[in-house]
Write an enzyme that holds these catalytic residues in place. Structure first.
Site, short mmCIF file in Angstrom:
data_model
loop_
_atom_site.label_atom_id
_atom_site.label_comp_id
_atom_site.label_asym_id
_atom_site.label_seq_id
_atom_site.Cartn_x
_atom_site.Cartn_y
_atom_site.Cartn_z
N LEU A 558 0.82 -1.22 0.00
CA LEU A 558 0.00 0.00 0.00
C LEU A 558 0.85 1.26 0.00
O LEU A 558 0.46 2.30 -0.49
CB LEU A 558 -0.89 0.01 1.24
CG LEU A 558 -1.99 -1.04 1.31
CD1 LEU A 558 -2.63 -1.05 2.70
CD2 LEU A 558 -3.05 -0.77 0.26
N GLU A 560 4.81 3.11 1.78
CA GLU A 560 5.99 2.93 2.60
C GLU A 560 6.10 4.07 3.59
O GLU A 560 5.95 5.24 3.23
CB GLU A 560 7.25 2.88 1.72
CG GLU A 560 8.47 2.52 2.51
CD GLU A 560 9.56 1.90 1.65
OE1 GLU A 560 9.30 1.68 0.46
OE2 GLU A 560 10.65 1.66 2.18
N GLY A 561 6.29 3.73 4.85
CA GLY A 561 6.37 4.76 5.88
C GLY A 561 7.76 4.78 6.48
O GLY A 561 8.68 4.17 5.95
N GLN A 562 7.88 5.50 7.61
CA GLN A 562 9.19 5.66 8.21
C GLN A 562 9.78 4.37 8.75
O GLN A 562 10.98 4.21 8.84
CB GLN A 562 9.12 6.70 9.32
CG GLN A 562 8.24 6.23 10.47
CD GLN A 562 8.22 7.23 11.59
OE1 GLN A 562 7.24 7.92 11.79
NE2 GLN A 562 9.32 7.32 12.30
N PHE A 563 8.89 3.43 9.15
CA PHE A 563 9.40 2.20 9.73
C PHE A 563 9.64 1.11 8.69
O PHE A 563 10.45 0.23 8.88
CB PHE A 563 8.39 1.65 10.75
CG PHE A 563 8.24 2.53 11.94
CD1 PHE A 563 9.31 2.74 12.80
CD2 PHE A 563 7.03 3.15 12.22
CE1 PHE A 563 9.17 3.54 13.92
CE2 PHE A 563 6.89 3.95 13.33
CZ PHE A 563 7.97 4.16 14.18
N GLY A 564 8.88 1.18 7.62
CA GLY A 564 9.00 0.14 6.61
C GLY A 564 7.76 0.13 5.74
O GLY A 564 7.01 1.12 5.68
N ASP A 705 2.01 16.15 14.25
CA ASP A 705 2.26 16.05 12.81
C ASP A 705 0.95 15.91 12.06
O ASP A 705 0.81 15.04 11.19
CB ASP A 705 3.19 14.86 12.55
CG ASP A 705 3.81 14.92 11.16
OD1 ASP A 705 3.67 15.98 10.50
OD2 ASP A 705 4.40 13.93 10.73
P1 AMP Z 1 2.67 5.24 7.18
O1 AMP Z 1 3.78 4.32 7.52
O2 AMP Z 1 1.59 5.21 8.22
O3 AMP Z 1 3.14 6.64 6.88
O4 AMP Z 1 1.99 4.68 5.85
C1 AMP Z 1 2.56 4.81 4.57
C2 AMP Z 1 1.49 4.76 3.51
O5 AMP Z 1 0.83 3.49 3.56
C3 AMP Z 1 0.37 5.80 3.72
O6 AMP Z 1 0.68 7.00 3.13
C4 AMP Z 1 -0.81 5.13 3.07
O7 AMP Z 1 -0.84 5.38 1.71
C5 AMP Z 1 -0.55 3.65 3.31
N1 AMP Z 1 -1.29 3.19 4.48
C6 AMP Z 1 -0.85 3.21 5.76
N2 AMP Z 1 -1.77 2.70 6.58
C7 AMP Z 1 -2.83 2.37 5.82
C8 AMP Z 1 -4.13 1.80 6.10
N3 AMP Z 1 -4.49 1.50 7.34
N4 AMP Z 1 -4.98 1.58 5.08
C9 AMP Z 1 -4.60 1.91 3.83
N5 AMP Z 1 -3.41 2.44 3.49
C10 AMP Z 1 -2.52 2.67 4.47
#
Ligand code: AMP
Length: 850
Positions: A558, A560-564, A705
């Site tokens: 879906l 990628e965030g700061q952790f993975g 944030d």
């Molecule tokens: P994050 O690590 O929370 O910043 O998530 C990175 C990306 O993953 C986000 O910008 C969303 O596009 C996607 N994402 C994170 N959590 C969800 C979720 N619960 N449902 C759908 N997409 C998600």
């Protein structure tokens, strides 16, 4: 003659034999460090850095986060959490002081109300009540001021617990001090017959022991009360020391008629075997009303189990002249005992005592015999010396005034210097940043900004957006917040050095939250995985259950965030796993679609710790507008958190795509003005975010944030706030301290967050204003897109200087004038206190929907 001399000698020896609460007001060592860390404990702690040992009044940071903070969220009831101090011996405690968590402006948690429990032996705990039976003490109103509270009646105890009273969801922190002196009497309890009621000229006069803290029956046992409260009664027993108490309040008394043997038996129990020199009994002698000092007292002694046969007997001289209440000294002949049983024989119809004191060994209170002053018990104003209250001579008042004047002058000087330093810093920054040309451009932008902003956006990307694109590609390319990797101008070079080396990149090559950057700003904590797990998962939070990994089937990535990476997964049997109470309403799919957030395998200890902290925070947040954590997989590596799946991804992307797919906002509003179509949808989103933030603010929880990128969109425009990556550092002051190395979403940050490193609910409100602006511009441009990062920081300086030169985000075309002026601009008020609360924002937005 000899007998008289003996009495005089006893009287002389007994000077200082009773505690004087007016002078017994010494700090007992929380601030000064005499109380050791190991003697300070707590029922729970929010984190290692807010452990009990940090709950010392006036100590700010040290190694910790500036105070003791209980893990309030884990408790269902109030009155459960406590900070406990072991004084190692019995103390007479007259005053307590409390403070919240300030941590150099980083903290804003405090206990508005609290109760006190105490124990003399560590087993039996008693609740403190004031003389009118009230238990709850009014505590702090802010995080920094010390609030002192006189304990009326004082406490005699070895262990004291401070228990914040709060809606269990509030985060509170405390720093405390106890004031008093050692309880040299060593008396643990006395046992007496319950006091009697006198009817004097039709008036009820009660002689009960109204503050006795032991068992109450016909005979009072195992407690202490008015006979040891340091308050002694007046000559006329109808008049009370304590304002608005009933006649006779100061005395405990008995009527001769109820005692056929003609005496009242009082048993005193002590902490250990002592060598007793004397006893003093404060008696009333108003013989005109049938009250006299005792005629005779016979005291028996016990060191083991049996009372010794040879008692000490003393007969005071009856005073038929003076009706003064007085201390009657009784020599105890250096007898050794751990308990004394005294039989006081009536000298008249009534016998009234208000205080009993013992002197044993060489123990002498460092006090005078000054009588206790009358007055209300109450909260002492901070700044008064709590340890000295008796000497109120003119000299003292004069000294007080001089000290106050000097303090005011010093404060004024400090404020002036502080302002000058800031002015210089800001001027230096602006000189370096902005040459004449730039200044001219800025001035031009100030005027032209609101008119030109939309035309300067995407279509004209190459020139006006060069800075913007460097950092934030628009819409489709526009990434997450952390891409706001920005640096203060002063530290430009050092940041340059840090970022590339430690920054990780997503598949599109855009910079992500730089993990190493973030963790490098935090103090390294040596926390191993099992310790964290124990800390996090111990007993209290049933919702944070381990889900079997093999029941998860990965479908697609879906984001990628700061952790993975974040993956869409099918979770087999998730609904049953969650149970009835926790299952996702209206979703009976099986397998259930969920989002699985992973911690990348090469993550270091700090990132791992932070990942677990985010779990911990999320597991306690339950609100329709906060993304819900469903379960975790943390038994083995890699660590995963399973959250509800939000079908439409993040709000920023969602709005960008809306703009691409559908029509421009201006058009859509014009077209749908009549039925309020898309505008209402946008405001509906803002309402949901405000509602989620209202919930967070009710927990005193600062997100830090807030932005569209950190909100997720589900079915039918459902919005939920996510990404608690920043708020997990609620207690990590250093994380955001502006030292040039921090990763800061400066375009969403209030001026005080950027310049002072101060993050509060009000700075979240500022960020909400920017988020609302993003929503109403359909995220088609970044806030302040025409300004470089350096100019944004310069603009922050203008907010601080407040000379009318600051640039506000302009009114989005589809935003009604009223909403812009009344709401959006109010979120960016310089004075944080004048910004609206999330409750107000939510109400206002709801009204604008109607
Ligand atoms: P994050 O690590 O929370 O910043 O998530 C990175 C990306 O993953 C986000 O910008 C969303 O596009 C996607 N994402 C994170 N959590 C969800 C979720 N619960 N449902 C759908 N997409 C998600």
């Amino acid at each position: 003659m000899i007998a008289h001399l003996g009495v005089l000698l006893v009287a002389a020896a007994a000077v200082g034999a009773q505690v004087n609460p007016e002078l017994c007001r010494y700090p007992l060592g929380m601030t000064g460090g005499q109380i050791q860390d190991e003697d300070i404990s707590a029922s729970s702690q929010w984190s290692e850095s807010t452990a009990a040992k940090f709950g010392r009044l006036d100590s700010d940071n040290g190694d910790g986060d500036g105070a003791w903070c209980p893990d309030m969220l884990s408790e269902a009831d109030s009155f459960k959490d406590y900070l406990q101090v072991d004084l190692r011996s019995l103390h007479f405690i007259t005053l307590v002081g409390t403070q919240g968590r300030h941590a150099d402006g980083m903290g804003n948690e405090f206990a508005q109300r609290y109760v006190i429990q105490y124990s003399r032996d560590g087993n039996d705990w008693l609740e403190w009540h004031d003389r009118k039976g009230r238990q709850v003490i009014e505590g702090n109103r802010n995080a920094y001021d010390v609030v002192l509270k006189d304990l009326e009646p004082p406490i005699i105890a070895r262990f004291v617990r401070f228990m914040p009273v709060t809606d269990h969801s509030m985060i509170v922190c405390m720093r405390v001090e106890l004031y008093g002196c050692e309880w040299l009497d060593g008396l643990m309890s006395y046992s007496i017959p319950d006091g009697h009621q006198m009817i004097y000229r039709g008036q009820d006069v009660y002689f009960n022991d109204s503050v006795y803290d032991g068992a109450l029956a016909e005979r009072l046992t195992k407690g202490l009360g008015q006979l040891t409260d340091g308050t002694w009664g007046q000559d006329d027993f109808l008049h009370t020391q304590t304002y608005s108490m009933w006649p006779g309040y100061d005395f405990v008394g008995w009527n001769n008629k109820s005692f056929p043997k003609g005496y009242v038996e009082v048993i005193f129990d002590f902490d250990h075997v002592r060598n007793f020199t004397s006893m003093k009994v404060h008696c009333n002698n108003m013989f005109s009303r049938g009250v006299r000092i005792f005629r005779q007292v016979t005291c028996y002694f016990r060191s083991g189990t049996e009372w010794e046969a040879d008692p000490v007997t003393y007969r005071p001289n009856p005073d038929r002249v003076s009706q003064n209440a007085r201390f009657v000294p009784v020599s105890l002949g250096d007898r050794t005992a751990s308990a004394i049983k005294c039989r006081f024989h009536f000298g008249d119809l009534w016998m009234l005592f208000s205080e009993v004191a013992f002197q044993s060994g060489s123990a002498v209170y460092n006090t005078s015999l000054a009588p206790r002053k009358h007055g209300h018990p109450g909260t002492t104003i901070p700044g008064e010396d709590p340890t000295h209250k008796v000497d109120d001579s003119n000299t003292r008042i004069l000294i007080g005034c001089l000290v106050a004047i000097i303090a005011i002058l010093l404060t004024i000087i400090v404020i002036i210097l502080w302002r000058q330093v800031w002015q210089k810093m800001l001027e230096k920054a602006s000189r370096r940043l902005l040459d004449d040309e730039l200044t001219a451009r800025l001035a031009f932008q100030t005027q032209a900004f609101s008119y030109r902003h939309s035309s300067l956006s995407t279509e004209d990307g190459s020139s006006s957006n060069s800075t913007y694109e460097r950092i934030f590609p628009l819409c489709g390319d526009y990434q997450e917040p952390s891409r706001l990797i920005r640096k203060l101008p002063e530290f430009a070079q050092s940041t340059e050095r840090l970022v590339p080396a430690s920054t990780t990149s997503g598949s599109d090559g855009a910079p992500h939250y730089a993990e190493a950057d973030i963790v490098s700003l935090q103090e390294t904590q040596d926390v191993n995985k099992s310790a964290i797990n124990m800390d996090l998962f111990a007993g209290t939070d049933s919702s944070m259950k381990e889900f079997p990994r093999h029941k998860l089937t990965f479908k697609e990535k879906l984001g990628e965030g700061q952790f993975g990476e974040v993956h869409l997964c099918e979770a087999e049997g998730m609904q049953e796993f969650l149970g009835k109470d926790l299952s996702i309403e209206g979703n009976d799919e099986s397998p259930l679609l969920v989002a699985v957030k992973t911690l990348r395998e090469d993550a270091n200890k700090n990132a791992r710790n932070d990942f677990l902290k985010e779990i911990r925070i999320m597991s306690r947040l339950k609100d329709p507008n906060i993304v819900r954590l469903l379960a975790v997989c943390v038994d083995t590596d890699p660590l995963w958190m399973i959250t509800e799946y939000m079908e439409n991804g993040d709000l920023n992307q969602f709005l960008c795509n809306l703009r691409l797919k559908e029509v421009a906002c201006e058009e859509s509003t014009r077209k749908e003005e009549k039925d309020g179509g898309s505008y209402n949808k946008l405001i509906g989103m803002a309402v949901q975010i405000a509602s989620g933030m209202k919930y967070l603010s009710s927990l005193n929880f600062v997100h830090r944030d807030l932005a569209t990128r950190n909100c997720l969109v589900g079915k039918e425009y459902t919005i939920k706030i996510a990404d608690f990556g920043m708020s997990r550092n609620l207690y990590r002051g250093d994380y955001y301290r502006i030292q040039g190395r921090a990763v800061l979403p400066i375009r969403w940050m209030s001026w005080e967050s950027i310049l002072l490193g101060k993050f509060t609910m009000a700075s979240d409100v500022w960020a909400f204003g920017v988020t609302l602006w993003e929503i109403l511009t359909l995220c088609k441009e970044q806030p302040y897109s025409q300004l470089s990062d350096e100019q944004v920081i310069e603009n922050t300086g203008e907010f601080f200087r407040d000379q009318g030169k600051q640039i506000y985000l302009p009114k989005p075309p589809c935003c009604p004038e009223r909403l812009y002026t009344n709401l959006m601009l109010s979120c960016w008020r310089r004075n944080a206190k004048q910004r609206p609360s999330f409750l107000e924002i939510h109400t206002q937005l709801m009204e604008s929907l109607a």
